[in-house]
Design an enzyme around this catalytic site. Sequence first.
Site, PDB file in Angstrom:
ATOM      1  N   HIS A 106       0.862  -1.185   0.000  1.00  0.00           N
ATOM      2  CA  HIS A 106       0.000   0.000   0.000  1.00  0.00           C
ATOM      3  C   HIS A 106       0.899   1.236   0.000  1.00  0.00           C
ATOM      4  O   HIS A 106       2.025   1.206   0.499  1.00  0.00           O
ATOM      5  CB  HIS A 106      -0.867  -0.049   1.265  1.00  0.00           C
ATOM      6  CG  HIS A 106      -1.954   0.973   1.343  1.00  0.00           C
ATOM      7  ND1 HIS A 106      -1.719   2.295   1.654  1.00  0.00           N
ATOM      8  CD2 HIS A 106      -3.291   0.854   1.173  1.00  0.00           C
ATOM      9  CE1 HIS A 106      -2.875   2.948   1.681  1.00  0.00           C
ATOM     10  NE2 HIS A 106      -3.843   2.097   1.385  1.00  0.00           N
ATOM     11  N   GLN A 159      -4.682  -5.737   7.254  1.00  0.00           N
ATOM     12  CA  GLN A 159      -5.713  -6.640   6.739  1.00  0.00           C
ATOM     13  C   GLN A 159      -5.795  -7.967   7.506  1.00  0.00           C
ATOM     14  O   GLN A 159      -6.608  -8.823   7.132  1.00  0.00           O
ATOM     15  CB  GLN A 159      -5.440  -6.941   5.250  1.00  0.00           C
ATOM     16  CG  GLN A 159      -5.477  -5.728   4.345  1.00  0.00           C
ATOM     17  CD  GLN A 159      -6.862  -5.089   4.265  1.00  0.00           C
ATOM     18  OE1 GLN A 159      -7.873  -5.729   4.516  1.00  0.00           O
ATOM     19  NE2 GLN A 159      -6.896  -3.814   3.913  1.00  0.00           N
TER      20      GLN A 159
END
Length: 408
Positions: A124, A204
Amino acid sequence: MLSPSEIRDIRKNFPILSKKVYDHPWIYLDNAATTQKPMEVISAINKYYSTMNSNVHRGIHYMSQVATEAMERSREHIHRFINSFSVQEIIFTKGTTESINLIAYAMNDFIHEGDDIILSELEHHSNIVPWQMLCQRKNAHLNIIPIETNGCLCIEVLDRLLSERTRIVSINHISNVLGVINPIKEIIQKVHNQGAWVFIDGAQAPAHTKIDVQDLDVDFYAFSAHKMYGPTGIGVLYGKKNLLEKFSPWQGGGEMIKEVNFDKTIYAELPFKLEAGTPNIAGIIAWESALFFIENIGLDRIKSYEDYLIKEVSRHLNSLNGLSQYADTAPRSTIVSFNLSGVHPFDLGSLLDRMGIAVRTGHHCAQPLMKALGTIGTIRASFAVYNTIEEAEKLCEYITKACEMLFI
């Protein structure tokens, strides 16, 4: 594994899931962006502001002590949830992004010209940009682990990149785009054998799989409440105590000090040394309710159900003509990314939205990964424990309908 009736009971605890969008039952498949909140989390926020609103740690009065005790209970619970060695290793931040920035800033004292920092193509932007900024400040080098054609990291390249110049390796536990589960325990051991540190972006992971930071032997691990059924605006940085004690404070202010004079300041001990200012008290307290929600169901049962769900979703999607899944043969969590031949991700996502299905489209804050995949973006459906097999089937049904509309 959780039964359909148990999933229905879980869904009753999430009032937002009963909403309709454009006259369709709302199917929420954007859980990698943020999960919905159960009533106990919503109630905990309301309870704090309506029954104990007060600043923490510095007040001698009764209500300040009540709020402090509630907040520190949550810290203790997170400490147990990830099995850290000490509660002092739990640092509250605004979220995973701030945790990464904290580490990248603190590494100023440990990075020198010519040193290496290693990331991966799966990252990310939040786990890229702070390290780029550090490299620019210190004239260090950024090296990248590429992905294989199946979306997994090319570990052989990591072996070649590791050297005596390597100072830290920073990778995610689970890809926010592909759902690929990285072999972080193996990576941590390899990096430690080289004498370097490891940071894991765990944003996550904790809602879907057990995290044991002592078993992993990870140096730093970060995650956010809002991706695990908790409030937005609050996260945790875990770090080994002996390493966090080496770090200088990255922000100055109240709470992080022991004594202040104009000529000298003595800093507080961990965790407060790295927590300047009034924290998100309501969010921290409510986070414990989210932990109870997960634990009452059981992470093992959640994982078993979600593994089944993602296999069924993947099977349904693979039955659709012209649809290409990414990383569908890799070890995956509850994320599927795909594209339809000849269809822009935004167009399909917009049509699905009009049919009541919430997915995410675009580059998912991972533009280098999109370049590696040879695409401008993907459609991402991400699932949580409250999603049903029927919702997965509806996703595939509505993709077919959307194709008919787009290709008339």
